[in-house]
Structure formats: C-alpha cells, structure tokens
Motif scaffolding. Structure first.
Motif, PDB file in Angstrom:
ATOM      1  N   MET A   7     -46.516  31.932   7.583  1.00  0.00           N
ATOM      2  CA  MET A   7     -47.050  31.905   8.939  1.00  0.00           C
ATOM      3  C   MET A   7     -46.465  30.747   9.742  1.00  0.00           C
ATOM      4  N   SER A   8     -46.338  29.581   9.113  1.00  0.00           N
ATOM      5  CA  SER A   8     -45.825  28.399   9.806  1.00  0.00           C
ATOM      6  C   SER A   8     -44.390  28.607  10.273  1.00  0.00           C
ATOM      7  N   PHE A   9     -43.589  29.246   9.430  1.00  0.00           N
ATOM      8  CA  PHE A   9     -42.186  29.456   9.778  1.00  0.00           C
ATOM      9  C   PHE A   9     -41.989  30.597  10.770  1.00  0.00           C
ATOM     10  N   ARG A  20     -51.253  27.807  16.421  1.00  0.00           N
ATOM     11  CA  ARG A  20     -51.507  27.888  17.857  1.00  0.00           C
ATOM     12  C   ARG A  20     -51.563  26.473  18.428  1.00  0.00           C
ATOM     13  N   PRO A  21     -50.981  26.245  19.587  1.00  0.00           N
ATOM     14  CA  PRO A  21     -50.839  24.876  20.106  1.00  0.00           C
ATOM     15  C   PRO A  21     -52.160  24.180  20.421  1.00  0.00           C
ATOM     16  N   ASP A  22     -53.213  24.953  20.695  1.00  0.00           N
ATOM     17  CA  ASP A  22     -54.506  24.349  21.037  1.00  0.00           C
ATOM     18  C   ASP A  22     -55.469  24.346  19.854  1.00  0.00           C
ATOM     19  N   LEU A  23     -54.938  24.385  18.638  1.00  0.00           N
ATOM     20  CA  LEU A  23     -55.787  24.514  17.455  1.00  0.00           C
ATOM     21  C   LEU A  23     -56.777  23.365  17.331  1.00  0.00           C
ATOM     22  N   SER A  24     -56.353  22.153  17.648  1.00  0.00           N
ATOM     23  CA  SER A  24     -57.236  20.999  17.490  1.00  0.00           C
ATOM     24  C   SER A  24     -58.458  21.095  18.402  1.00  0.00           C
ATOM     25  N   CYS A  37     -50.592  42.641  15.846  1.00  0.00           N
ATOM     26  CA  CYS A  37     -51.592  41.984  15.001  1.00  0.00           C
ATOM     27  C   CYS A  37     -51.647  42.568  13.592  1.00  0.00           C
ATOM     28  N   ALA A  38     -51.818  43.876  13.476  1.00  0.00           N
ATOM     29  CA  ALA A  38     -51.944  44.495  12.155  1.00  0.00           C
ATOM     30  C   ALA A  38     -50.679  44.286  11.331  1.00  0.00           C
ATOM     31  N   PHE A  39     -49.518  44.387  11.979  1.00  0.00           N
ATOM     32  CA  PHE A  39     -48.260  44.143  11.269  1.00  0.00           C
ATOM     33  C   PHE A  39     -48.171  42.703  10.794  1.00  0.00           C
ATOM     34  N   ASN A  40     -48.586  41.757  11.635  1.00  0.00           N
ATOM     35  CA  ASN A  40     -48.522  40.339  11.267  1.00  0.00           C
ATOM     36  C   ASN A  40     -49.382  40.042  10.039  1.00  0.00           C
ATOM     37  N   ILE A  41     -50.581  40.599  10.016  1.00  0.00           N
ATOM     38  CA  ILE A  41     -51.471  40.391   8.867  1.00  0.00           C
ATOM     39  C   ILE A  41     -50.867  41.014   7.610  1.00  0.00           C
ATOM     40  N   LEU A  53     -55.175  30.886  12.193  1.00  0.00           N
ATOM     41  CA  LEU A  53     -54.664  29.595  12.655  1.00  0.00           C
ATOM     42  C   LEU A  53     -53.565  29.755  13.690  1.00  0.00           C
ATOM     43  N   HIS A  54     -53.052  30.971  13.819  1.00  0.00           N
ATOM     44  CA  HIS A  54     -52.030  31.262  14.833  1.00  0.00           C
ATOM     45  C   HIS A  54     -52.572  32.143  15.958  1.00  0.00           C
TER      46      HIS A  54
END
Length: 213
Positions: free
Chosen positions: A41-43, A48-52, A130-134, A178-179
């Motif tokens: 996922m990280s690569f 997501r940029p606003d995760l914090s 979305c479904a493909f990403n998962i 997380l993304h």
C-alpha cells in the motif's frame, strides 16, 4: 505383525503437538501478511496526507472497526471450521454482524441525505478502483492465511477457503483504510464489502486445491 502392534510401532516416536502451535502459526501469517499489505500500500498508493488529523475523528476509527471486526470473526470461524469435521456454529454471527451494522449505518446516512446527494455518498471519489485496490492488497496476506489454514487439516475445503480469503481481504482492508479518502458508511457498505468478498470467492474457488491434505 498384528494391526495393533503395527499402530503401536508407528506411534512410538510421534511427539505431541504443542497446544499453541496453531495460534502461533496464525499470528505469524497475519503479521507477515499485514506487513506485506502495508508495504505494498505504501509503495502503490501511499498514506492519505491528512492521516494525522483524520485519525482524531470517531468516523475514522469506525471505518477501521468495520474490516477489523470482520477479520476477528473470520479468524474465529477459520479456527473452528479449519479442524476436521467441525462446523462454524455461532462464529458465523460474528462475521455477519459487522456487515449488517454497516449496511444499517449506510441506509441511515442515505435516508438523511437529499435525493440528489445519495448517489455521490455511495460512489464517493474512488468507487471504480476501491474493490480492485483491496483485492490487490490482499495478495501478500492470501498465501500466508492459506498456509496457516491448511495446517488445521480442514475437511470443508471450499468453506474454509472462503473464510481464509475473507480473513486475508479484511486485513488488507484495514491497511487500505490508511490510504482511502472515503468517510461514508454508505460507501463502505458497498465497495469495501465487494472488495472483501472478491478474495473470499477466490478462496472458495481455490480452496479444494490449495487446502487439500
């Protein structure tokens, strides 16, 4: 040589299996699979940029809780039906309840929206991918979970394969949260669910071959 003598001879050097070996194997599989999904996922997608900031909201933790609860249910069910001749019993309810809860939450969200605002809540920004990403993020977890499931010597291979696929995809969905920018239960109830069920169906398909012992 009599049958009883042969059985006694064959069993002389058989050591008892440790009571925690199965739980350790599943723990290893889930940690390795989740780590692999997170790295992928990280690569491929990135956090997501606003995760914090978004992680301080209740809706974010509700989004994480949905696939996490399904993962818990799939794990409990897998530990039962993975054993020869054992059925899932009440553990099926543990899998079903998160789906029902999110479908109800999604319906309530849509009921409170305007007619023109309902479709955007369901489609969000990423319904096409979305479904493909998962499913893609399930790839590292899929073989790890099947390796652990096979060690239980299941006899209901297609059902065990489906549960193993669901366990892999629900862990991948936790990582994907997380993304993913989507924050509506109306979206999760459709596209997260589809993303988790595709690997489950794949698991049911390959279960009779991959889990044969």
């Amino acid at each position: 040589m009599k049958t009883d003598e042969l059985i006694g001879l064959l069993s002389k050097k058989v050591a008892p299996i440790g009571q925690t070996i199965v739980s350790r194997r599943f723990a290893q599989a889930l940690v390795a699979g989740a780590l692999g999904s997170f790295i992928l996922m990280s690569f491929v997608y990135g956090l997501r940029p606003d995760l914090s900031s978004i992680s301080r909201t209740g809706i974010f933790w509700g989004k994480l809780a949905y696939p996490f609860a399904i993962a818990v249910g799939a794990l409990l069910t897998g530990l039962r039906i993975g054993r020869p001749g054992v059925r899932g019993g009440a553990s099926w309810a543990v899998i079903s309840l998160p789906f029902v809860a999110v479908w109800i939450a999604g319906a309530l969200v849509l009921d409170g929206a305007t007619p023109t605002g309902r479709l955007p809540l369901v489609l969000g920004q990423s319904w096409k991918s979305c479904a493909f990403n998962i499913t893609l993020l399930s790839v590292p977890t899929f073989p790890a979970v099947f390796w652990a499931m096979k060690s239980l010597a299941p006899t209901h291979l297609r059902i065990a394969g489906a549960v193993a696929g669901l366990l892999a995809s629900s862990i991948a969905t936790v990582v994907y949260c997380l993304h993913c920018p989507e924050m509506s239960p109306a979206f999760w109830s459709v596209w997260y669910t589809l993303g988790m069920w595709i690997p489950a169906l794949m698991g049911a398909w390959i279960g009779p071959r991959a889990l044969r012992w």
